[in-house]
Scaffold this motif. Structure first.
Motif, PDB file in Angstrom:
ATOM      1  N   THR A  56       0.809  -1.218   0.000  1.00  0.00           N
ATOM      2  CA  THR A  56       0.000   0.000   0.000  1.00  0.00           C
ATOM      3  C   THR A  56       0.843   1.269   0.000  1.00  0.00           C
ATOM      4  OG1 THR A  56      -0.161  -0.076   2.424  1.00  0.00           O
ATOM      5  CG2 THR A  56      -1.926  -1.131   1.167  1.00  0.00           C
ATOM      6  N   ASN A  74       0.449  -1.148  -4.836  1.00  0.00           N
ATOM      7  CA  ASN A  74      -0.564  -1.861  -5.621  1.00  0.00           C
ATOM      8  C   ASN A  74      -0.042  -3.160  -6.228  1.00  0.00           C
ATOM      9  OD1 ASN A  74      -2.721  -0.180  -5.079  1.00  0.00           O
ATOM     10  ND2 ASN A  74      -2.399   1.087  -6.887  1.00  0.00           N
ATOM     11  N   SER A 131      -4.511  -3.157 -10.988  1.00  0.00           N
ATOM     12  CA  SER A 131      -5.153  -1.889 -11.320  1.00  0.00           C
ATOM     13  C   SER A 131      -5.675  -1.263 -10.030  1.00  0.00           C
ATOM     14  CB  SER A 131      -6.311  -2.121 -12.293  1.00  0.00           C
ATOM     15  OG  SER A 131      -7.355  -2.842 -11.648  1.00  0.00           O
ATOM     16  N   GLU A 132      -5.935   0.022 -10.075  1.00  0.00           N
ATOM     17  CA  GLU A 132      -6.438   0.713  -8.883  1.00  0.00           C
ATOM     18  C   GLU A 132      -7.742   0.085  -8.392  1.00  0.00           C
ATOM     19  OE1 GLU A 132      -5.253   3.032  -7.005  1.00  0.00           O
ATOM     20  OE2 GLU A 132      -3.488   3.706  -8.107  1.00  0.00           O
ATOM     21  N   ASP A 133      -8.646  -0.237  -9.321  1.00  0.00           N
ATOM     22  CA  ASP A 133      -9.948  -0.782  -8.931  1.00  0.00           C
ATOM     23  C   ASP A 133      -9.809  -2.144  -8.251  1.00  0.00           C
ATOM     24  OD1 ASP A 133     -11.225   1.419  -9.882  1.00  0.00           O
ATOM     25  OD2 ASP A 133     -11.810   0.524 -11.796  1.00  0.00           O
ATOM     26  N   SER A 135      -7.172  -3.452  -6.881  1.00  0.00           N
ATOM     27  CA  SER A 135      -6.460  -3.268  -5.623  1.00  0.00           C
ATOM     28  C   SER A 135      -7.409  -2.791  -4.524  1.00  0.00           C
ATOM     29  CB  SER A 135      -5.329  -2.258  -5.814  1.00  0.00           C
ATOM     30  OG  SER A 135      -4.663  -2.020  -4.592  1.00  0.00           O
ATOM     31  N   LYS A 136      -8.283  -1.867  -4.861  1.00  0.00           N
ATOM     32  CA  LYS A 136      -9.239  -1.326  -3.898  1.00  0.00           C
ATOM     33  C   LYS A 136     -10.189  -2.410  -3.403  1.00  0.00           C
ATOM     34  CE  LYS A 136     -13.007   2.031  -3.466  1.00  0.00           C
ATOM     35  NZ  LYS A 136     -13.821   3.048  -4.184  1.00  0.00           N
ATOM     36  N   LYS A 139      -8.355  -4.827  -1.055  1.00  0.00           N
ATOM     37  CA  LYS A 139      -8.066  -4.164   0.223  1.00  0.00           C
ATOM     38  C   LYS A 139      -9.316  -4.122   1.104  1.00  0.00           C
ATOM     39  CE  LYS A 139      -4.481  -1.113  -1.664  1.00  0.00           C
ATOM     40  NZ  LYS A 139      -4.182   0.290  -2.064  1.00  0.00           N
TER      41      LYS A 139
END
Length: 292
Positions: A56, A74, A131-133, A135-136, A139
């Motif tokens: 992170t 990420n 990807s950001e999505d 990873s989100k 998490k």
């Protein structure tokens, strides 16, 4: 129940006596793992648990199954039971979130089936960017498991633990299914290094000659030496020594074996010869390391 390692003889590193690390709970998840926790893994150890983590914050290097990887924000890190892990240098403050499942929990499901066709890619690349999505989403799932696993009033049912592990591994499988691994010369060089390490773990107690391992891999010593140096920055002899020394360190710290017994177990002709070899690579005698 067969373990993951028993089912995967081609990646079996269990002949080495690295310290074994498991989890105290069937499921353990944290959203903010700092370098204080990561310092536990500064020495090489073998995971009995199954751990999936996301970086992170920060940048660091880690050795996974004796090969070095760079870890950035990420990045997804998937560590299956039997993985040899060692966290190395960092360039800035590092934080991770993770979900871990004990050997007991992982042993109750068919990990190979859960990972499916992602397994070869996972062996090749245990660290991949997200990807950001995605990873989100992961998490958030880790955060949910963290609330549950850290709640003393909640007794997590084994079936729920298994479902959670299956869900995460299914996510890993889908992530790797979309991952394109280029079949270039760089990957071939890494494959040679993996084959070398596997061969060393099978023969290091009897053979310390670089030529022996070149013959085992069916390539010239010059090709092997050049490839290993390019990928790892180490010579073949240094790679062999690394594995021998890791075994020796584990025996010195984790057993009551005498120095002579350790020397003989590693096929050294005497404790004196073993002591000189150990000092050359560690900078201290086996006794000094044991008492340090």
């Amino acid at each position: 129940m067969c373990t993951f390692v028993e089912l995967n003889k081609t990646t079996d590193l269990m002949k080495m006596d690295f310290p074994q690390v498991d989890l105290p709970l069937e499921v353990l998840a944290w959203t903010d793992v700092t370098e204080d926790i990561l310092n536990i893994y500064k020495q090489s150890c073998r995971l009995q648990a199954c751990i999936v983590a996301i970086c992170t914050e920060g940048y660091m290097k880690a050795s996974i199954n004796l090969l070095d990887y760079e870890i950035r924000p990420n990045d997804l890190i998937t560590l299956l039971p039997g993985t040899i892990i060692q966290f190395k240098e960092k360039t800035e403050k590092v934080r991770l979130c993770f979900a871990g499942f004990s050997s007991t929990c992982a042993g109750r499901i068919n990990l190979i089936k859960a990972i499916g066709d992602a397994y070869p890619k996972l062996l090749e690349l245990p660290v991949v960017p997200l990807s950001e999505d995605i990873s989100k989403y992961l998490k958030e799932y880790f955060a949910l498991l963290s609330h549950v696993s850290c709640d003393d009033s909640f007794d997590m049912d084994p079936e729920l633990s298994e479902i959670s592990l299956q869900a995460i591994l299914t996510s890993v499988r889908l992530i790797y299914r979309k991952l394109i691994v280029k079949n270039d010369s760089s990957n071939r060089k890494k494959e040679i290094c993996r084959e070398l390490i596997q061969s060393i773990t099978e023969h290091y107690k009897e053979e310390r000659r670089a030529q022996f391992y070149a013959d085992q891999l069916g390539i010239s010593l010059q090709h092997l030496s050049t490839t290993v140096k390019q990928v790892t920055g180490k010579s073949v002899l240094d790679t062999i020594a690394y594995i021998i020394i890791m075994d020796a360190k584990a025996k010195l710290k984790g057993t009551n074996m005498t120095i002579q017994e350790i020397a003989y177990s590693l096929n050294f002709p005497s404790a004196t010869f073993f002591g000189k070899y150990f000092r050359r690579y560690v900078g201290m005698t086996p006794v000094e390391f044991r008492n340090g």
